[in-house]
Design a protein around this motif. Structure first.
Motif, mmCIF file in Angstrom:
data_model
loop_
_atom_site.group_PDB
_atom_site.id
_atom_site.type_symbol
_atom_site.label_atom_id
_atom_site.label_comp_id
_atom_site.label_asym_id
_atom_site.label_seq_id
_atom_site.Cartn_x
_atom_site.Cartn_y
_atom_site.Cartn_z
ATOM 1 N N LEU A 232 0.847 -1.198 0.000
ATOM 2 C CA LEU A 232 0.000 0.000 0.000
ATOM 3 C C LEU A 232 0.880 1.244 0.000
ATOM 4 N N PRO A 233 1.621 1.473 -1.070
ATOM 5 C CA PRO A 233 2.501 2.644 -1.088
ATOM 6 C C PRO A 233 1.710 3.939 -1.171
ATOM 7 N N GLY A 234 2.268 4.977 -0.591
ATOM 8 C CA GLY A 234 1.697 6.313 -0.725
ATOM 9 C C GLY A 234 0.450 6.589 0.082
ATOM 10 N N ILE A 235 0.223 5.833 1.137
ATOM 11 C CA ILE A 235 -0.958 6.088 1.977
ATOM 12 C C ILE A 235 -0.521 6.558 3.357
ATOM 13 N N ASP A 236 -1.467 7.104 4.094
ATOM 14 C CA ASP A 236 -1.256 7.422 5.502
ATOM 15 C C ASP A 236 -1.964 6.314 6.280
ATOM 16 N N PRO A 237 -1.231 5.419 6.929
ATOM 17 C CA PRO A 237 -1.866 4.279 7.580
ATOM 18 C C PRO A 237 -2.826 4.664 8.702
#
Length: 150
Positions: free
Chosen positions: A45-50
């Protein structure tokens, strides 16, 4: 297809554009394996804010992962903009063994990879119960003990 849509000046909703570009699979792809008594589930899940872009829950022995990645509208308006990255919502439901304790789930996010470690419940040895088959009626049948007619 994307160039055609942009050159034609057509405003196409994001889901329709992605479908036309061949991105019709909206499920989250995972890697799953077991380490001892721990189930490991990993998702790129690249580029997300977890903290804001991922929802994880367990309902009725099923793990649910919902993730979203938004495209930056400021970049989209830039001259020559092109993106082959995946945006939008992705989700996945994974069946878990009966009795998984939600307190035994740890989620981490590092280098664009979401990893879930799920403590599996102790599995007792399966018990086998023999079931006796009783012959009834028909030729050569012996009535069961205690059956009428004995």
């Amino acid at each position: 297809m994307d160039n055609f849509l942009r050159r034609g000046g057509l405003e196409v909703p994001e889901p329709v554009r992605r479908f036309l570009q061949g991105e019709s699979d909206f499920s989250l792809r995972i890697e799953q394996y077991q380490e001892g008594d721990t189930l490991v589930v990993r998702a790129d899940l690249p580029g997300i804010d977890p903290e804001t872009d991922v929802d994880i829950s367990i309902v009725d022995d099923t793990l649910h992962i919902d993730a979203r990645r938004e495209e930056d509208p400021e970049r989209m308006d830039k001259k020559g903009y092109r993106s082959e990255l995946r945006y939008g919502e992705r989700s996945r439901s994974i069946p878990l063994p009966r009795g998984v304790n939600q307190d035994g789930v740890v989620a981490t996010y590092e280098d664009g990879v979401l990893e879930l470690r799920i403590q599996l419940p102790e599995q007792s040895e399966p018990q086998t119960t023999k079931v006796r088959v009783v012959r009834t009626g028909g030729r050569g049948a012996n009535p069961a003990p205690g059956a009428p007619g004995n």
